[in-house]
Design a protein around this motif. Structure first.
Motif, PDB file in Angstrom:
ATOM      1  N   SER A 136       0.840  -1.215   0.000  1.00  0.00           N
ATOM      2  CA  SER A 136       0.000   0.000   0.000  1.00  0.00           C
ATOM      3  C   SER A 136       0.869   1.258   0.000  1.00  0.00           C
ATOM      4  N   CYS A 137       1.918   1.234   0.785  1.00  0.00           N
ATOM      5  CA  CYS A 137       2.798   2.410   0.835  1.00  0.00           C
ATOM      6  C   CYS A 137       3.534   2.614  -0.499  1.00  0.00           C
ATOM      7  N   SER A 138       3.930   1.531  -1.113  1.00  0.00           N
ATOM      8  CA  SER A 138       4.621   1.647  -2.416  1.00  0.00           C
ATOM      9  C   SER A 138       3.696   2.244  -3.464  1.00  0.00           C
ATOM     10  N   LYS A 139       2.456   1.804  -3.534  1.00  0.00           N
ATOM     11  CA  LYS A 139       1.492   2.362  -4.486  1.00  0.00           C
ATOM     12  C   LYS A 139       1.223   3.826  -4.183  1.00  0.00           C
ATOM     13  N   ALA A 140       1.088   4.159  -2.889  1.00  0.00           N
ATOM     14  CA  ALA A 140       0.832   5.559  -2.525  1.00  0.00           C
ATOM     15  C   ALA A 140       2.026   6.436  -2.909  1.00  0.00           C
ATOM     16  N   LEU A 141       3.223   5.919  -2.726  1.00  0.00           N
ATOM     17  CA  LEU A 141       4.418   6.680  -3.075  1.00  0.00           C
ATOM     18  C   LEU A 141       4.500   6.884  -4.589  1.00  0.00           C
ATOM     19  N   GLU A 142       4.174   5.860  -5.334  1.00  0.00           N
ATOM     20  CA  GLU A 142       4.204   5.985  -6.789  1.00  0.00           C
ATOM     21  C   GLU A 142       3.186   7.010  -7.268  1.00  0.00           C
ATOM     22  N   SER A 144       1.976   9.480  -5.539  1.00  0.00           N
ATOM     23  CA  SER A 144       2.397  10.802  -5.064  1.00  0.00           C
ATOM     24  C   SER A 144       3.511  11.363  -5.931  1.00  0.00           C
ATOM     25  N   GLU A 145       4.433  10.516  -6.387  1.00  0.00           N
ATOM     26  CA  GLU A 145       5.516  10.987  -7.262  1.00  0.00           C
ATOM     27  C   GLU A 145       4.960  11.446  -8.606  1.00  0.00           C
ATOM     28  N   GLU A 146       3.961  10.792  -9.132  1.00  0.00           N
ATOM     29  CA  GLU A 146       3.342  11.221 -10.385  1.00  0.00           C
ATOM     30  C   GLU A 146       2.690  12.597 -10.228  1.00  0.00           C
ATOM     31  N   LEU A 147       1.990  12.774  -9.101  1.00  0.00           N
ATOM     32  CA  LEU A 147       1.368  14.086  -8.871  1.00  0.00           C
ATOM     33  C   LEU A 147       2.441  15.181  -8.718  1.00  0.00           C
ATOM     34  N   LEU A 148       3.533  14.807  -8.025  1.00  0.00           N
ATOM     35  CA  LEU A 148       4.591  15.783  -7.827  1.00  0.00           C
ATOM     36  C   LEU A 148       5.218  16.194  -9.167  1.00  0.00           C
ATOM     37  N   GLU A 149       5.428  15.234 -10.046  1.00  0.00           N
ATOM     38  CA  GLU A 149       5.991  15.543 -11.365  1.00  0.00           C
ATOM     39  C   GLU A 149       5.034  16.408 -12.181  1.00  0.00           C
ATOM     40  N   LEU A 150       3.720  16.106 -12.093  1.00  0.00           N
ATOM     41  CA  LEU A 150       2.737  16.907 -12.826  1.00  0.00           C
ATOM     42  C   LEU A 150       2.701  18.349 -12.309  1.00  0.00           C
ATOM     43  N   ALA A 151       2.802  18.473 -10.977  1.00  0.00           N
ATOM     44  CA  ALA A 151       2.786  19.828 -10.404  1.00  0.00           C
ATOM     45  C   ALA A 151       4.024  20.618 -10.835  1.00  0.00           C
ATOM     46  N   ASN A 152       5.174  19.990 -10.899  1.00  0.00           N
ATOM     47  CA  ASN A 152       6.386  20.666 -11.327  1.00  0.00           C
ATOM     48  C   ASN A 152       6.287  21.093 -12.790  1.00  0.00           C
ATOM     49  N   ILE A 171      -4.685  19.663  -9.870  1.00  0.00           N
ATOM     50  CA  ILE A 171      -3.586  19.096  -9.088  1.00  0.00           C
ATOM     51  C   ILE A 171      -3.902  19.164  -7.597  1.00  0.00           C
ATOM     52  N   LYS A 172      -4.485  20.274  -7.173  1.00  0.00           N
ATOM     53  CA  LYS A 172      -4.835  20.436  -5.768  1.00  0.00           C
ATOM     54  C   LYS A 172      -5.847  19.376  -5.341  1.00  0.00           C
ATOM     55  N   ASP A 173      -6.854  19.156  -6.176  1.00  0.00           N
ATOM     56  CA  ASP A 173      -7.876  18.133  -5.854  1.00  0.00           C
ATOM     57  C   ASP A 173      -7.256  16.745  -5.806  1.00  0.00           C
ATOM     58  N   SER A 174      -6.357  16.468  -6.720  1.00  0.00           N
ATOM     59  CA  SER A 174      -5.711  15.147  -6.753  1.00  0.00           C
ATOM     60  C   SER A 174      -4.839  14.920  -5.514  1.00  0.00           C
ATOM     61  N   VAL A 175      -4.121  15.983  -5.097  1.00  0.00           N
ATOM     62  CA  VAL A 175      -3.286  15.860  -3.907  1.00  0.00           C
ATOM     63  C   VAL A 175      -4.148  15.611  -2.671  1.00  0.00           C
ATOM     64  N   THR A 176      -5.294  16.338  -2.624  1.00  0.00           N
ATOM     65  CA  THR A 176      -6.193  16.159  -1.473  1.00  0.00           C
ATOM     66  C   THR A 176      -6.690  14.716  -1.370  1.00  0.00           C
ATOM     67  N   MET A 177      -6.948  14.084  -2.502  1.00  0.00           N
ATOM     68  CA  MET A 177      -7.468  12.711  -2.522  1.00  0.00           C
ATOM     69  C   MET A 177      -6.361  11.668  -2.666  1.00  0.00           C
ATOM     70  N   ALA A 178      -5.103  12.042  -2.620  1.00  0.00           N
ATOM     71  CA  ALA A 178      -3.988  11.120  -2.824  1.00  0.00           C
ATOM     72  C   ALA A 178      -3.920  10.101  -1.691  1.00  0.00           C
ATOM     73  N   PRO A 179      -3.608   8.782  -1.964  1.00  0.00           N
ATOM     74  CA  PRO A 179      -3.491   7.727  -0.929  1.00  0.00           C
ATOM     75  C   PRO A 179      -2.416   8.045   0.102  1.00  0.00           C
ATOM     76  N   ALA A 180      -1.436   8.817  -0.257  1.00  0.00           N
ATOM     77  CA  ALA A 180      -0.348   9.112   0.679  1.00  0.00           C
ATOM     78  C   ALA A 180      -0.839   9.787   1.942  1.00  0.00           C
ATOM     79  N   PHE A 181      -1.950  10.558   1.810  1.00  0.00           N
ATOM     80  CA  PHE A 181      -2.489  11.275   2.969  1.00  0.00           C
ATOM     81  C   PHE A 181      -3.478  10.421   3.777  1.00  0.00           C
ATOM     82  N   ARG A 182      -3.832   9.238   3.240  1.00  0.00           N
ATOM     83  CA  ARG A 182      -4.735   8.334   3.987  1.00  0.00           C
ATOM     84  C   ARG A 182      -3.967   7.153   4.613  1.00  0.00           C
ATOM     85  N   LEU A 183      -2.700   7.073   4.413  1.00  0.00           N
ATOM     86  CA  LEU A 183      -1.889   5.985   4.963  1.00  0.00           C
ATOM     87  C   LEU A 183      -1.473   6.266   6.395  1.00  0.00           C
TER      88      LEU A 183
END
Length: 485
Positions: free
Chosen positions: A86-92, A94-102, A120-132
């Motif tokens: 679960s953490c690996s998927k959330a990290l992956e 999150s990295e995609e969102l980070l690249e898109l934001a950059n 991007i803001k909506d996606s970050v809010t719903m990202a699995p990284a913040f629910r882990l």
């Protein structure tokens, strides 16, 4: 010459007795060697069996504990791997969102920036990284499954053979023999609160001293005795001695038997006194019958020392056997006319005595009871104050009558198989027991409980104040004094 022969005869007898004693001891040693071999093999097999059982328990416990470790490891591995996935998927993500934001921040286009930033803001809010949960769901610490068998190892190292209970010692001076009962008392060298019970063995014998390898009677066993004494009741003293031994038992093992102790079973022993018999009575040691030809067929036996034969002891005694009658016997006309009487050669002047008399079914008339030595030569048994008896008349009509002092009481009961006579001298009681067929055969000794006695009884208070003798009258028939009860 005669003295030398007598001396040599005594020496020969002593040597023969010693040889018999040595032979018995040799048989005992041989038996001990056989028992030693058998017992050694038995305890060795038991030891191997116990260790095999102990190894089996340890192997079973090892498998159980290893299985517990394996299950615990599998369970925690599953939890941690799921969390890792679960953490690996959330990290992956999150990295995609980070690249898109950059990329959005570096873009020079201004027209779609606002919408892109909002997405991007909506996606970050719903990202699995913040629910882990960033706390591991399982610990890697397995110390709770560690073992320390130092105490158990010490226990195993302290394994030893079971403590065997000490050997009891029978206290002969405190044992009692009386009226068909024997009370055995024993002690232990030291108090032992781990003793659970005792086992008492006894058997009849006709000799003193230690038991022999070949005995006529087997050991009888009494188990589960909780106290340090036991009373055997309802015995037959049809041998002169009884041998006893006892051993102590704890919850696991029994100790050694005590040294056997042989007790003499004192019995009231008598024979019929042929010198006192009417001329028309044929008297032998323990039997009497009518002899119409007259005259006695047996002369008076002169015995220097009379041995009490246990196989012919017709009674039981709480005390030593009463004194025998004086050796000065009366003449052949001790009883005459219609007093067809014979007395026993032993008087009763103490204790409780019991004997039985069996009779032929064809007997026409007889009486059994006790009498004073002063009974008159013309007196019939039961017709004077000096005698008490049970009288059977079988001439024309069967009848049983209790007689004393010329008074009679008819007994309303069937004709028995035998008549038992019980005398409690100290209490002044004489009782006849009419023994019939029943679960106990014709055993109707006074020690039996009332509900077990298959008989009728007549009891009176004769107020005995002098020694009495067993007595019998036989007008037509044969009587046999014998051992029962």
């Amino acid at each position: 010459m005669g003295d030398q022969k007598e001396s040599l005869r005594k020496i020969t007898h002593t040597l023969a007795m010693k040889n018999e004693e040595i032979s018995n001891f040799i048989c005992s040693l041989k038996q001990s060697l056989e028992n030693l071999e058998a017992n050694s093999n038995r305890v060795q097999d038991d030891l191997e069996s116990e260790f095999s059982s102990l190894h089996a328990v340890l192997d079973e416990m090892k498998e159980t504990m290893l299985t517990r470790i394996k299950q615990e490891r599998a369970s925690r591995t599953y939890e941690l791997q799921n969390q890792l996935s679960s953490c690996s998927k959330a990290l992956e993500s999150s990295e995609e969102l980070l690249e898109l934001a950059n990329q959005t921040l570096c873009s020079s286009e201004t027209d779609g920036f606002t919408q892109a930033a909002k997405d991007i803001k909506d996606s970050v809010t719903m990202a699995p990284a913040f629910r882990l949960s960033l706390k591991a769901k399982a610990s890697d610490n397995m110390s709770h499954l560690m073992v320390d068998f130092s105490q158990e190892r010490e226990m195993l190292q302290s394994l030893k053979f079971l403590p065997v209970p000490a050997t009891p010692e029978i206290q002969v001076s405190e044992c009692q023999v009386c009226d068909n009962t024997i009370t055995i008392v024993w002690t232990l060298p030291e108090p032992d609160n781990k003793i659970d019970h005792y086992i008492l063995e006894h058997r009849r014998t006709n000799h003193e001293g230690p038991p022999r390898i070949r005995e006529d009677y087997p050991w009888m066993v009494v188990e589960g005795i909780r106290e340090t004494e036991h009373t055997l009741t309802g015995l037959r003293f049809d041998t002169r001695y009884m041998t006893f031994r006892v051993k102590a038992c704890n919850k696991a093992v029994a100790g050694e038997f005590s040294e056997p102790v042989t007790l003499e079973t004192h019995a009231f022993t008598f024979k019929l006194d042929s010198a006192s018999a009417h001329q028309n009575l044929k008297v032998e040691d323990l039997s009497v019958e009518w002899d119409s030809s007259g005259g006695k067929v047996q002369e008076i036996r002169k015995e220097k020392n009379r041995t009490n034969s246990p196989m012919h002891s017709p009674a039981r005694s709480a005390l030593m056997s009463p004194k025998r009658a004086p050796t000065a016997r009366p003449g052949r006309d001790r009883f005459t006319a219609e007093s067809y009487t014979v007395l026993a050669d032993t008087m009763i002047d103490a204790g409780q005595q019991y004997w039985e008399v069996k009779f032929d079914k064809e007997s026409k008339a007889f009486a059994v009871g006790v009498a004073l030595r002063s009974l008159g030569r013309f007196d019939q048994l039961g017709k004077s104050s000096a005698s008490w008896c049970i009288h059977l008349n079988n001439w024309l009509q069967q009848s049983l009558t209790a007689k004393h002092n010329n008074k009679a009481r008819t007994l309303d009961c069937p004709i028995p198989n035998s008549i038992g006579v019980y005398v409690s001298y100290d209490e002044g009681v004489e009782r006849e027991l009419l023994c019939g067929d029943g679960p106990a055969g014709s055993q109707c000794g006074p020690e039996r409980p009332e509900e077990e006695q298959q008989h009728q009884q007549f009891q009176r208070q004769p107020h005995i104040d002098a020694a009495v003798h067993p007595a019998s009258v036989s007008a037509a028939g044969r009587l046999l004094f014998t051992v029962w009860g």
